[in-house]
Design an enzyme around this catalytic site. Structure first.
Site, short mmCIF file in Angstrom:
data_model
loop_
_atom_site.label_atom_id
_atom_site.label_comp_id
_atom_site.label_asym_id
_atom_site.label_seq_id
_atom_site.Cartn_x
_atom_site.Cartn_y
_atom_site.Cartn_z
N PHE A 12 0.84 -1.19 0.00
CA PHE A 12 0.00 0.00 0.00
C PHE A 12 0.87 1.24 0.00
CE2 PHE A 12 -2.36 -3.24 2.22
CZ PHE A 12 -3.66 -3.11 1.73
N ASP A 13 0.39 2.27 -0.67
CA ASP A 13 0.83 3.61 -0.38
C ASP A 13 0.11 3.98 0.91
OD1 ASP A 13 2.01 6.23 -0.91
OD2 ASP A 13 -0.05 6.86 -1.30
N CYS A 14 0.56 4.96 1.61
CA CYS A 14 -0.08 5.29 2.90
C CYS A 14 -0.97 6.52 2.79
CB CYS A 14 1.00 5.50 3.96
SG CYS A 14 0.30 5.77 5.60
N TYR A 15 -0.38 7.66 2.47
CA TYR A 15 -1.08 8.94 2.52
C TYR A 15 -1.90 9.12 1.24
CZ TYR A 15 2.19 9.23 6.28
OH TYR A 15 2.89 8.94 7.42
N LYS A 152 8.84 7.96 -4.86
CA LYS A 152 8.07 7.36 -5.93
C LYS A 152 7.67 8.47 -6.89
CE LYS A 152 5.09 5.80 -3.03
NZ LYS A 152 3.87 5.30 -2.44
#
Length: 171
Positions: A12-15, A152
């Site tokens: 997952f990306d977080c924000y 990224k």
């Protein structure tokens, strides 16, 4: 629809994915704008944030704290106001308070019953450690921009994740 039984680990990306970054960003920046009598629609403010963050992250690596400080500086310059004492740190200092989306914590707990879970995030280790407290969750793998010294969409971040997760990319 993919066959999810084939997967052992989800990343997952977080924000913006698990954390409501728009609410967090707006909560940090709107008071600064109000202090300087600037009224900017939320969508415009988020677009400026996104453009500035992307430009800064595409340059030489710097900590995410510095990225957020530079975003704030560019926003002030674009809207023609000086930053008062402490305003440059409002955005990075707010990150620990950015809320998870309402379904995030329960979803992560459900997914953890079946998968290893990993974060690949454009942030610093200390910022993510604070965010993890809000997520009430310990990930199996955490890859941050600070660890990789790039942001990224650099392939460095994803290569590091593949190395750390240590699973075949095809199954």
């Amino acid at each position: 629809m993919p066959d999810f039984s084939r997967f052992e680990c989800l990343t997952f990306d977080c924000y913006g994915t698990l954390i409501d970054w728009e609410t967090g960003i707006l909560s940090a920046l709107k008071p600064i704008l109000a202090n300087h009598h600037r009224d900017v629609p939320d969508n415009t403010l988020l677009e400026l944030y996104g453009a500035f963050e992307s430009q800064i992250e595409s340059g030489e690596y710097m900590s995410y704290r510095h990225v957020l400080q530079r975003v704030t500086q560019r926003l002030a310059a674009r809207l023609s106001f000086p930053l008062y004492n402490g305003e440059i740190d409002a955005l990075p200092n707010s990150l620990k308070d950015w809320p998870p989306f309402p379904d995030t914590v329960a979803a992560l707990k459900r997914l953890k019953t079946r998968y290893r879970l990993a974060i690949i995030s454009n942030t610093d280790d200390d910022f993510f450690a604070e965010t993890a407290k809000r997520l009430e969750f310990k990930f199996d793998h955490v890859i941050t921009a600070q660890q990789v010294r790039s942001y990224k969409p650099s392939h460095n971040n994803f290569r590091r994740a593949l190395d750390e997760i240590n699973l075949p990319t095809e199954k």
